[in-house]
Every structure is written in structure tokens, then in C-alpha cells.
Design a protein around this motif. Structure first.
Motif, short mmCIF file in Angstrom:
data_model
loop_
_atom_site.label_atom_id
_atom_site.label_comp_id
_atom_site.label_asym_id
_atom_site.label_seq_id
_atom_site.Cartn_x
_atom_site.Cartn_y
_atom_site.Cartn_z
N ASP A 17 0.85 -1.18 0.00
CA ASP A 17 0.00 0.00 0.00
C ASP A 17 0.89 1.25 0.00
O ASP A 17 1.57 1.53 0.99
CB ASP A 17 -0.90 -0.03 1.24
N LEU A 18 0.92 1.97 -1.11
CA LEU A 18 1.75 3.17 -1.25
C LEU A 18 0.85 4.39 -1.31
O LEU A 18 0.04 4.53 -2.22
CB LEU A 18 2.59 3.08 -2.53
N ASN A 19 0.99 5.29 -0.36
CA ASN A 19 0.14 6.47 -0.28
C ASN A 19 0.96 7.74 -0.10
O ASN A 19 1.86 7.80 0.74
CB ASN A 19 -0.84 6.36 0.89
N ARG A 20 0.64 8.74 -0.88
CA ARG A 20 1.21 10.09 -0.78
C ARG A 20 2.74 10.12 -0.75
O ARG A 20 3.35 10.73 0.12
CB ARG A 20 0.63 10.83 0.42
N ASN A 21 3.37 9.45 -1.70
CA ASN A 21 4.82 9.48 -1.84
C ASN A 21 5.19 10.40 -2.98
O ASN A 21 4.47 10.51 -3.96
CB ASN A 21 5.36 8.07 -2.14
N LYS A 38 -1.53 -1.40 -4.06
CA LYS A 38 -2.49 -0.29 -4.02
C LYS A 38 -1.68 0.99 -3.89
O LYS A 38 -0.86 1.13 -2.98
CB LYS A 38 -3.42 -0.43 -2.82
N ALA A 39 -1.88 1.91 -4.82
CA ALA A 39 -1.14 3.17 -4.81
C ALA A 39 -2.11 4.33 -4.99
O ALA A 39 -2.90 4.35 -5.93
CB ALA A 39 -0.10 3.17 -5.92
N ASN A 40 -2.07 5.27 -4.07
CA ASN A 40 -2.97 6.42 -4.09
C ASN A 40 -2.21 7.71 -3.86
O ASN A 40 -1.39 7.79 -2.95
CB ASN A 40 -4.05 6.29 -3.01
N ASP A 41 -2.50 8.72 -4.66
CA ASP A 41 -2.00 10.08 -4.48
C ASP A 41 -0.47 10.12 -4.41
O ASP A 41 0.12 10.78 -3.56
CB ASP A 41 -2.62 10.70 -3.23
N ASN A 42 0.20 9.39 -5.31
CA ASN A 42 1.66 9.39 -5.40
C ASN A 42 2.08 10.28 -6.55
O ASN A 42 1.33 10.49 -7.49
CB ASN A 42 2.17 7.96 -5.62
#
Length: 81
Positions: A17-21, A38-42
Motif C-alpha cells: 500500500d503506497l500512499n502520498r509518496n 495499491k497506490a494512491n496520491d503518489n
């Protein structure tokens, strides 16, 4: 910054889970044998969008640092003997 690798190099992972990077690389991640990413807002910035180098990272900055250190060593050598 051409040639810079991805921020994350994932291999044999599950449930990532990758978020905001944010990365200065052209790629956020490279994955192999990885399930459920899952990746969001990267954000992966193009090389032209990266921040400017600090003064000491520029060619002139390196020359200035070298001359300063050389000058200090010369003064110490003259003072000691």
C-alpha cells in the motif's frame, strides 16, 4: 535527475500500500512477483520539475569548497612550520 532508479524496488511482496509518496525519479516503483499493489496520491516528478541543486552540489560550489580547504591547509602548514 536522469538515471535515478525508482523510489521502491519491490520483489516477492503481497499487499503493498503506497500512499502520498513523492520522488524525483521518473518511476515511483519497480515490482517483480508482487501481488495486490495499491497506490494512491503518489507523484513521480519529471527531471525538469525537480528542485535546483544546492550551491555546494554545483561545479562552482565544489571548486569554492576545494579552494577554501586548500587555503586552510596552506595556512596551517605555514603556521606550523
Amino acid at each position: 535527475m536522469a538515471g535515478k532508479g525508482p523510489m521502491f524496488d519491490l520483489e516477492d511482496c503481497e499487499d503493498v500500500d503506497l500512499n502520498r509518496n513523492k520522488t524525483s525519479s521518473e518511476k515511483l516503483f519497480k515490482a517483480k512477483n508482487t501481488k495486490n499493489i495499491k497506490a494512491n496520491d503518489n507523484e513521480s516528478l519529471a527531471p525538469t520539475e525537480t528542485t535546483q541543486n544546492s550551491w555546494h552540489e554545483t561545479a562552482w560550489g565544489k571548486i569554492a569548497i576545494g579552494l577554501t580547504i586548500g587555503g586552510i591547509l596552506l595556512v596551517i602548514k605555514l603556521a606550523v612550520g
